[in-house]
Design a protein around this motif. Structure first.
Motif, short mmCIF file in Angstrom:
data_model
loop_
_atom_site.label_atom_id
_atom_site.label_comp_id
_atom_site.label_asym_id
_atom_site.label_seq_id
_atom_site.Cartn_x
_atom_site.Cartn_y
_atom_site.Cartn_z
N SER A 13 4.38 3.15 9.67
CA SER A 13 5.25 4.02 8.87
C SER A 13 5.62 3.45 7.52
O SER A 13 6.36 4.07 6.76
CB SER A 13 6.54 4.29 9.66
OG SER A 13 7.32 3.10 9.77
N GLY A 14 5.13 2.26 7.20
CA GLY A 14 5.44 1.64 5.92
C GLY A 14 6.69 0.77 5.92
O GLY A 14 7.12 0.32 4.86
N VAL A 15 7.28 0.49 7.10
CA VAL A 15 8.53 -0.28 7.12
C VAL A 15 8.30 -1.79 7.08
O VAL A 15 9.25 -2.55 6.91
CB VAL A 15 9.39 0.06 8.36
CG1 VAL A 15 9.76 1.52 8.37
CG2 VAL A 15 8.70 -0.34 9.65
N MET B 233 9.62 -6.97 10.02
CA MET B 233 9.66 -5.57 10.42
C MET B 233 10.63 -5.31 11.57
O MET B 233 11.28 -4.27 11.62
CB MET B 233 8.27 -5.11 10.84
CG MET B 233 8.19 -3.63 11.19
SD MET B 233 6.62 -3.12 11.91
CE MET B 233 6.78 -3.78 13.57
N ILE B 234 10.75 -6.24 12.52
CA ILE B 234 11.39 -5.92 13.79
C ILE B 234 12.85 -5.51 13.62
O ILE B 234 13.29 -4.51 14.18
CB ILE B 234 11.26 -7.11 14.78
CG1 ILE B 234 11.79 -6.73 16.16
CG2 ILE B 234 11.95 -8.36 14.26
CD1 ILE B 234 10.92 -5.74 16.89
N ALA B 235 13.63 -6.24 12.81
CA ALA B 235 15.04 -5.90 12.66
C ALA B 235 15.21 -4.55 11.97
O ALA B 235 16.07 -3.75 12.35
CB ALA B 235 15.78 -7.00 11.88
N ARG B 236 14.40 -4.31 10.95
CA ARG B 236 14.53 -3.04 10.23
C ARG B 236 14.13 -1.87 11.13
O ARG B 236 14.72 -0.80 11.09
CB ARG B 236 13.68 -3.05 8.97
CG ARG B 236 13.92 -1.81 8.13
CD ARG B 236 13.38 -1.92 6.73
NE ARG B 236 13.71 -0.71 5.99
CZ ARG B 236 12.85 -0.02 5.26
NH1 ARG B 236 11.60 -0.44 5.16
NH2 ARG B 236 13.22 1.06 4.62
N GLY C 292 0.81 -1.20 0.00
CA GLY C 292 0.00 0.00 0.00
C GLY C 292 0.85 1.26 0.00
O GLY C 292 2.08 1.20 0.07
N PRO C 293 0.21 2.42 -0.08
CA PRO C 293 0.97 3.68 -0.12
C PRO C 293 1.60 4.01 1.21
O PRO C 293 1.12 3.60 2.27
CB PRO C 293 -0.10 4.71 -0.50
CG PRO C 293 -1.38 4.12 0.01
CD PRO C 293 -1.25 2.64 -0.18
N LEU C 294 2.68 4.76 1.16
CA LEU C 294 3.31 5.28 2.37
C LEU C 294 2.42 6.36 2.99
O LEU C 294 1.53 6.91 2.33
CB LEU C 294 4.67 5.88 2.05
CG LEU C 294 5.80 4.91 1.74
CD1 LEU C 294 7.02 5.69 1.24
CD2 LEU C 294 6.17 4.09 2.96
#
Length: 502
Positions: A359-361, A369-372, A343-345
């Motif tokens: 936040s789109g991460v 997601m967790i590491a990033r 989806g969009p940011l």
């Protein structure tokens, strides 16, 4: 965020903060893993009928709040901060720790900052080692396995780990306390914006002021504006999964390997209805074996639109465990995982900074997601310090733009569109197409598949990955790519153009 509320701000601590979480007691045969601290156990052991349905078993471990002594903000304190962070999940606590390291005044607001994080997290060991967080893992496996089908198994020479939620929270909270972060127990009701200041209004009427408000409360937040382009639809994919930490009589998995994906469907041979659905929208098993009779199992729909029925996921899991001969004696923990992907940011920039799940991460193709998030926190914190540090006072629109662009510089927005293209491609594949895709994907050079899964590829890298993937693909996969990818490719190109002119 937690779910319980307290209408009166708790008093400040009367003693020095202490961090002494207990290790949850397990039977001696299960001492390879530490479960989250401060949990109660129902010692009555129940068993299903041989290889039967285990879904009627209730989880025996019920979470209790941590007993950390936090430095609370109370009504008599001055309510002016540099940064207010909404949410005390992994994203919020990590960012609070990193921002406060610079001496910036931070307040973290959450309905229950001491609650136990509910979700299980798996990470590649090298990612957490690079962040200095390798001591926050419960267990590591030197290799990961991928079951493409009954006749094709791949082994990945990359160490994988399960995050200890208690260890990670303890470490991050301890850093927050050392750096002077204040905590406020409440739910944010409203945010009022002025030119150089924002006012956070809590449900009890308490007002807190800051130069910057960061929303780390999760995807469902109502404080983040996502209408960045009218031409772009909020066409999210969804990952849905049912996970259980269980005691079993036996399981067939190697103890030195975690199972990243098991795409086999032989367990549905006697389930024609389930098999037909799985052939169209497939699910896989993800497994972390801790011992010969303690294992975390999760049946997962990688991505679907509309989201796959949760009941279908659980029924497929029951059929799979029965086929594998896994008899569940006890359910220690269970979880339902629903992750919006792609989806969009959010609109960039805007007055409230998003961080974490909103936040789109979230990786659009894998759900990781967790590491990033842990890796992005120091980058965003540095940008905040560049604006609000002791030698500078950049506020208002320039502050918002600098902080947002630190997390989403234009090239990263372009790369994210490439990952979204990957998600859109996966959405068009049935079980056979998915198997062929991952068969070719994990035959790529480790630099490419590791970089893809860790969100580290550049645009140039992504181009080479695409060419290599097409070259390694089977004829049927190439046919899928040629016939099913033009529309996602056109969407990706259009979205990149919108990002570049936005």
């Amino acid at each position: 965020m937690g779910t319980s509320l307290m209408l009166i701000s708790p008093p400040p601590p009367t003693k020095t903060p202490q961090f002494t979480p207990s290790i949850f007691p397990l039977p001696k045969t299960h001492q390879t893993i530490s479960l989250p601290s401060s949990r109660k156990i129902n010692t009555k052991i129940r068993s299903t009928r041989k290889f039967g349905n285990f879904l009627d078993l209730k989880p025996e471990y019920q979470p209790e709040d941590f007993d950390f002594d936090l430095p609370w903000h109370h009504s008599s304190d001055r309510s002016q901060f540099d940064v207010i962070i909404i949410g005390a999940g992994p994203a919020g606590i990590r960012l609070a720790e990193q921002v406060s390291f610079y001496g910036i005044k931070v307040c973290c607001v959450d309905p229950n900052p001491l609650s136990v994080w509910p979700n299980n997290y798996g990470v590649w060991l090298d990612e957490f080692e690079g962040l200095g967080l390798e001591d926050c893992l419960d267990k590591t496996w030197p290799m990961a396995s991928i079951y493409i089908d009954d006749n094709n198994t791949k082994y990945l020479d990359r160490c994988y780990g399960r995050v200890s939620r208690s260890k990670l929270k303890e470490k991050l909270v301890k850093g927050c306390v050392s750096n002077g972060v204040r905590f406020y127990k409440g739910k944010v009701w409203e945010i009022k914006h002025h030119e150089f200041e924002s006012i956070v209004v809590c449900d009890n009427g308490k007002e807190l002021k800051a130069s910057l408000v960061v929303d780390a409360s999760g995807f469902s937040s109502r404080f983040i504006d996502r209408d960045d382009h009218k031409l772009r639809k909020r066409n999210y994919g969804c990952q849905i999964a049912h996970g259980v930490l269980v005691e079993v009589d036996y399981h067939p998995f190697d103890l030195d390997k975690m199972v990243l994906m098991d795409w086999r469907d032989s367990h549905l041979g006697n389930e024609p209805y389930l098999r037909e659905g799985n052939s169209k929208v497939p699910t896989f098993m993800y497994a972390m074996p801790f011992s010969s009779n303690l294992i975390f199992l999760e049946e997962t729909s990688l991505v679907s639109r509309p989201v796959l029925s949760y009941m279908d996921v659980k029924r497929r899991m029951v059929a799979r465990l029965r086929h594998l001969g896994i008899n569940v004696k006890r359910v220690l923990e269970d979880e339902k995982c629903l992750i919006p992907m792609g989806g969009p940011l959010p609109r960039i920039p805007q007055n409230v900074m998003a961080f974490g799940g909103n936040s789109g991460v979230v990786h659009p193709s894998t759900g990781y997601m967790i590491a990033r998030t842990m890796a992005l926190a120091p980058i965003v914190a540095f940008a905040i310090n560049e604006c609000l540090g002791s030698n500078r006072m950049i506020r208002g629109k320039h502050l918002y733009a600098n902080v947002w662009n630190s997390m989403w510089p234009i090239e990263r927005r372009f790369v994210r569109e490439c990952y979204c293209f990957g998600m859109e491609t996966l959405l068009k594949l049935d079980l056979n197409g998915t198997r062929s895709f991952f068969d070719a994907f994990f035959d790529l050079k480790p630099y490419y598949w590791q970089g893809f899964m860790s969100s580290k590829l550049t645009l140039k890298d992504f181009a080479w990955l695409s060419l290599s993937l097409f070259g390694n693909a089977s004829n049927s996969s190439k046919f899928d790519i040629v016939t099913k990818c033009p529309v996602p490719l056109a969407k990706m190109t259009g979205n990149i153009i919108l990002e570049s002119i936005g």
